[in-house]
Design a protein around this motif. Structure first.
Motif, PDB file in Angstrom:
ATOM      1  N   VAL A   1      27.118  42.178  22.707  1.00  0.00           N
ATOM      2  CA  VAL A   1      26.352  41.261  21.863  1.00  0.00           C
ATOM      3  C   VAL A   1      26.795  39.836  22.170  1.00  0.00           C
ATOM      4  CG1 VAL A   1      25.881  40.536  19.494  1.00  0.00           C
ATOM      5  CG2 VAL A   1      26.034  42.970  20.043  1.00  0.00           C
ATOM      6  N   ASP A   2      25.850  38.990  22.584  1.00  0.00           N
ATOM      7  CA  ASP A   2      26.224  37.611  22.934  1.00  0.00           C
ATOM      8  C   ASP A   2      25.342  36.575  22.239  1.00  0.00           C
ATOM      9  OD1 ASP A   2      23.890  38.019  24.351  1.00  0.00           O
ATOM     10  OD2 ASP A   2      24.706  37.451  26.314  1.00  0.00           O
ATOM     11  N   HIS A   3      24.916  36.929  21.036  1.00  0.00           N
ATOM     12  CA  HIS A   3      24.102  36.038  20.198  1.00  0.00           C
ATOM     13  C   HIS A   3      24.569  36.246  18.761  1.00  0.00           C
ATOM     14  CE1 HIS A   3      20.014  35.902  17.879  1.00  0.00           C
ATOM     15  NE2 HIS A   3      20.701  34.801  17.663  1.00  0.00           N
ATOM     16  N   ILE A   4      25.257  35.255  18.208  1.00  0.00           N
ATOM     17  CA  ILE A   4      25.817  35.351  16.864  1.00  0.00           C
ATOM     18  C   ILE A   4      25.182  34.297  15.965  1.00  0.00           C
ATOM     19  CG2 ILE A   4      27.922  35.092  15.472  1.00  0.00           C
ATOM     20  CD1 ILE A   4      29.507  36.180  17.801  1.00  0.00           C
ATOM     21  N   ASP A   5      24.714  34.731  14.802  1.00  0.00           N
ATOM     22  CA  ASP A   5      24.070  33.852  13.834  1.00  0.00           C
ATOM     23  C   ASP A   5      25.035  33.573  12.693  1.00  0.00           C
ATOM     24  OD1 ASP A   5      21.344  32.736  12.709  1.00  0.00           O
ATOM     25  OD2 ASP A   5      22.275  33.863  11.067  1.00  0.00           O
ATOM     26  N   THR A   6      25.200  32.304  12.342  1.00  0.00           N
ATOM     27  CA  THR A   6      26.155  31.931  11.308  1.00  0.00           C
ATOM     28  C   THR A   6      25.646  30.727  10.534  1.00  0.00           C
ATOM     29  OG1 THR A   6      28.495  31.433  10.905  1.00  0.00           O
ATOM     30  CG2 THR A   6      27.484  30.390  12.827  1.00  0.00           C
TER      31      THR A   6
ATOM     32  N   PRO B   1      20.603  39.154  33.914  1.00  0.00           N
ATOM     33  CA  PRO B   1      19.681  39.504  32.825  1.00  0.00           C
ATOM     34  C   PRO B   1      20.069  40.766  32.075  1.00  0.00           C
ATOM     35  CG  PRO B   1      18.463  38.807  34.775  1.00  0.00           C
ATOM     36  CD  PRO B   1      19.908  38.918  35.182  1.00  0.00           C
ATOM     37  N   GLU B   2      20.664  41.741  32.753  1.00  0.00           N
ATOM     38  CA  GLU B   2      20.947  43.023  32.127  1.00  0.00           C
ATOM     39  C   GLU B   2      22.355  43.129  31.547  1.00  0.00           C
ATOM     40  OE1 GLU B   2      18.606  45.211  31.582  1.00  0.00           O
ATOM     41  OE2 GLU B   2      17.152  43.963  32.650  1.00  0.00           O
ATOM     42  N   THR B   3      23.237  42.220  31.927  1.00  0.00           N
ATOM     43  CA  THR B   3      24.601  42.275  31.429  1.00  0.00           C
ATOM     44  C   THR B   3      25.034  40.909  30.929  1.00  0.00           C
ATOM     45  OG1 THR B   3      25.547  41.820  33.615  1.00  0.00           O
ATOM     46  CG2 THR B   3      25.222  44.138  33.016  1.00  0.00           C
ATOM     47  N   THR B   4      26.024  40.909  30.049  1.00  0.00           N
ATOM     48  CA  THR B   4      26.539  39.665  29.493  1.00  0.00           C
ATOM     49  C   THR B   4      27.575  39.057  30.429  1.00  0.00           C
ATOM     50  OG1 THR B   4      28.375  40.693  28.315  1.00  0.00           O
ATOM     51  CG2 THR B   4      26.235  40.652  27.201  1.00  0.00           C
TER      52      THR B   4
ATOM     53  N   VAL C   1      19.859  36.312  26.294  1.00  0.00           N
ATOM     54  CA  VAL C   1      20.815  36.908  25.358  1.00  0.00           C
ATOM     55  C   VAL C   1      20.430  38.358  25.113  1.00  0.00           C
ATOM     56  CG1 VAL C   1      21.295  34.716  24.177  1.00  0.00           C
ATOM     57  CG2 VAL C   1      19.483  36.225  23.309  1.00  0.00           C
ATOM     58  N   SER C   2      21.338  39.098  24.528  1.00  0.00           N
ATOM     59  CA  SER C   2      21.045  40.459  24.100  1.00  0.00           C
ATOM     60  C   SER C   2      20.041  40.433  22.951  1.00  0.00           C
ATOM     61  CB  SER C   2      22.325  41.161  23.653  1.00  0.00           C
ATOM     62  OG  SER C   2      23.299  41.150  24.669  1.00  0.00           O
ATOM     63  N   ARG C   3      19.066  41.332  23.013  1.00  0.00           N
ATOM     64  CA  ARG C   3      18.066  41.349  21.949  1.00  0.00           C
ATOM     65  C   ARG C   3      18.670  41.806  20.625  1.00  0.00           C
ATOM     66  NH1 ARG C   3      12.677  44.239  23.042  1.00  0.00           N
ATOM     67  NH2 ARG C   3      12.015  42.912  21.289  1.00  0.00           N
ATOM     68  N   VAL C   4      19.715  42.581  20.664  1.00  0.00           N
ATOM     69  CA  VAL C   4      20.457  42.910  19.446  1.00  0.00           C
ATOM     70  C   VAL C   4      21.618  41.933  19.336  1.00  0.00           C
ATOM     71  CG1 VAL C   4      21.782  44.626  18.184  1.00  0.00           C
ATOM     72  CG2 VAL C   4      19.833  45.347  19.576  1.00  0.00           C
ATOM     73  N   GLY C   5      21.522  41.032  18.360  1.00  0.00           N
ATOM     74  CA  GLY C   5      22.578  40.071  18.106  1.00  0.00           C
ATOM     75  C   GLY C   5      23.403  40.502  16.908  1.00  0.00           C
TER      76      GLY C   5
ATOM     77  N   PRO D   1      17.518  42.352  27.652  1.00  0.00           N
ATOM     78  CA  PRO D   1      17.588  40.895  27.599  1.00  0.00           C
ATOM     79  C   PRO D   1      16.423  40.269  26.850  1.00  0.00           C
ATOM     80  CG  PRO D   1      16.753  41.591  29.730  1.00  0.00           C
ATOM     81  CD  PRO D   1      17.080  42.850  28.974  1.00  0.00           C
ATOM     82  N   GLY D   2      16.731  39.190  26.146  1.00  0.00           N
ATOM     83  CA  GLY D   2      15.721  38.366  25.494  1.00  0.00           C
ATOM     84  C   GLY D   2      16.035  36.908  25.753  1.00  0.00           C
ATOM     85  N   LEU D   3      15.161  36.041  25.300  1.00  0.00           N
ATOM     86  CA  LEU D   3      15.344  34.605  25.508  1.00  0.00           C
ATOM     87  C   LEU D   3      15.517  33.895  24.173  1.00  0.00           C
ATOM     88  CD1 LEU D   3      12.690  33.838  28.280  1.00  0.00           C
ATOM     89  CD2 LEU D   3      15.175  33.991  28.551  1.00  0.00           C
ATOM     90  N   LEU D   4      16.514  33.022  24.124  1.00  0.00           N
ATOM     91  CA  LEU D   4      16.778  32.232  22.924  1.00  0.00           C
ATOM     92  C   LEU D   4      17.310  30.874  23.342  1.00  0.00           C
ATOM     93  CD1 LEU D   4      16.916  32.102  19.826  1.00  0.00           C
ATOM     94  CD2 LEU D   4      19.243  33.002  19.980  1.00  0.00           C
TER      95      LEU D   4
END
Length: 311
Positions: A61-66, A9-12, A30-34, A22-25
């Protein structure tokens, strides 16, 4: 090729601490800062884009928006992101590229266009399955409004999205640019996140955020600092934001991002940049703590409507 990975939860998956915690997606931590990849389309070559995305991963950062209509962003992601990075890639449909136009995209709301756009994203990302795809509608918020044959019933669109999910081409469904009523109608389809324009100075969608929080739906605001469209108020113009930033030794932009993270536990951020220093600053915003007095001062900033219609 982007894929899932293992992480605590605390690390990628790479062992880096998660910016913002951590956040949920879409059922994943995932990291709350994407990171939002849209700005990678601006004067960025392949090597520079890949280097930026590798730095994104290094920073946790492990959440990328594209999106396919973000120009070369998907190609950069395909080249940069490795399965062992454990990055969740979220894309979106509802518009297609329109190079050379004043706004380089056109609406593509019809069911057959949504399906074609998912297929295009799969190809450009080099993926067999996109973990999350957001349906960009035009019901609310700043931007264009659908006209003519682009006015499509929500149920018809969701039927296509659900079919794509059942076929395994997408993992989860999100919504963007929607009203409270549209979100309520969509809930039975299973909605993983909502992307609407939202910031300290534009809080029209507080009721939608509250519903998302109650339903366990991620709230992923775009225009998190306002001001990206002429006429939108800017978070960084507010004197209280400037004062808080000075007192904390941070920047006004960081204060605006930190306020969003404090707003609700299901808020995830996707600030975009093509500048490595700005990327570091965005990540660092995830560590800023705002006490009750500071939050009260920021919450007292008046909200102004963000429903600016273009075209």
């Amino acid at each position: 090729m982007p894929s899932t990975g293992t992480s605590s939860p605390e690390t990628t998956a790479t062992g880096a601490p998660r910016p913002g915690g951590p956040g949920l997606l879409a059922g994943r931590t995932v990291s709350r800062v994407g990171y939002g990849a849209m700005q990678l389309r601006e004067n960025t070559d392949l090597a520079t884009g890949v280097a930026m995305l590798r730095r994104v991963v290094e920073l946790g950062v492990d959440h990328i928006d594209t999106a396919e209509f973000y120009g070369p962003a998907n190609e950069f992601i395909r080249e940069a992101i490795r399965p062992e990075d454990g990055v969740l890639v979220a894309s979106k449909v509802g518009a297609d590229p329109d190079p050379g136009a004043p706004v380089p995209l056109r609406l593509a709301q019809r069911p057959e266009e949504l399906r074609a756009s998912v297929e295009a994203n799969l190809k450009s990302l080099g993926m067999d399955r996109i973990p999350l795809v957001n349906l960009r509608r035009t019901d609310a918020g700043p931007g264009v409004r659908a006209k003519g044959d682009q006015v499509v019933d929500l149920d018809d669109q969701l039927a296509t999205m659900v079919a794509l999910r059942d076929e395994g081409k997408i993992g989860a469904i999100g919504l963007s640019g929607v009203s409270l009523d549209v979100l309520r109608r969509a809930l039975p389809a299973g909605i993983a996140c909502v992307q609407n324009a939202y910031s300290l100075v534009s809080r029209d969608d507080d009721e939608i955020l509250a519903l998302c929080t109650a339903e366990g739906i991620a709230w992923v605001p775009f225009f998190p600092l306002g001001g990206d469209i002429p006429g939108l108020p800017k978070v960084t113009d507010e004197q209280v934001v400037l004062d808080v930033a000075a007192s904390l030794g941070s920047t006004p932009m960081q204060v605006g991002l930190a306020w969003l993270l404090h707003r609700a536990p299901n808020v995830l951020l996707i600030p975009g940049t093509s500048n490595a220093d700005h990327l570091q600053a965005n990540v660092d915003a995830g560590a800023i703590q705002l006490d009750a007095e500071t939050l009260a001062a920021l919450n007292a900033v008046p909200s102004r409507s963000g429903n600016i219609v273009l075209g």
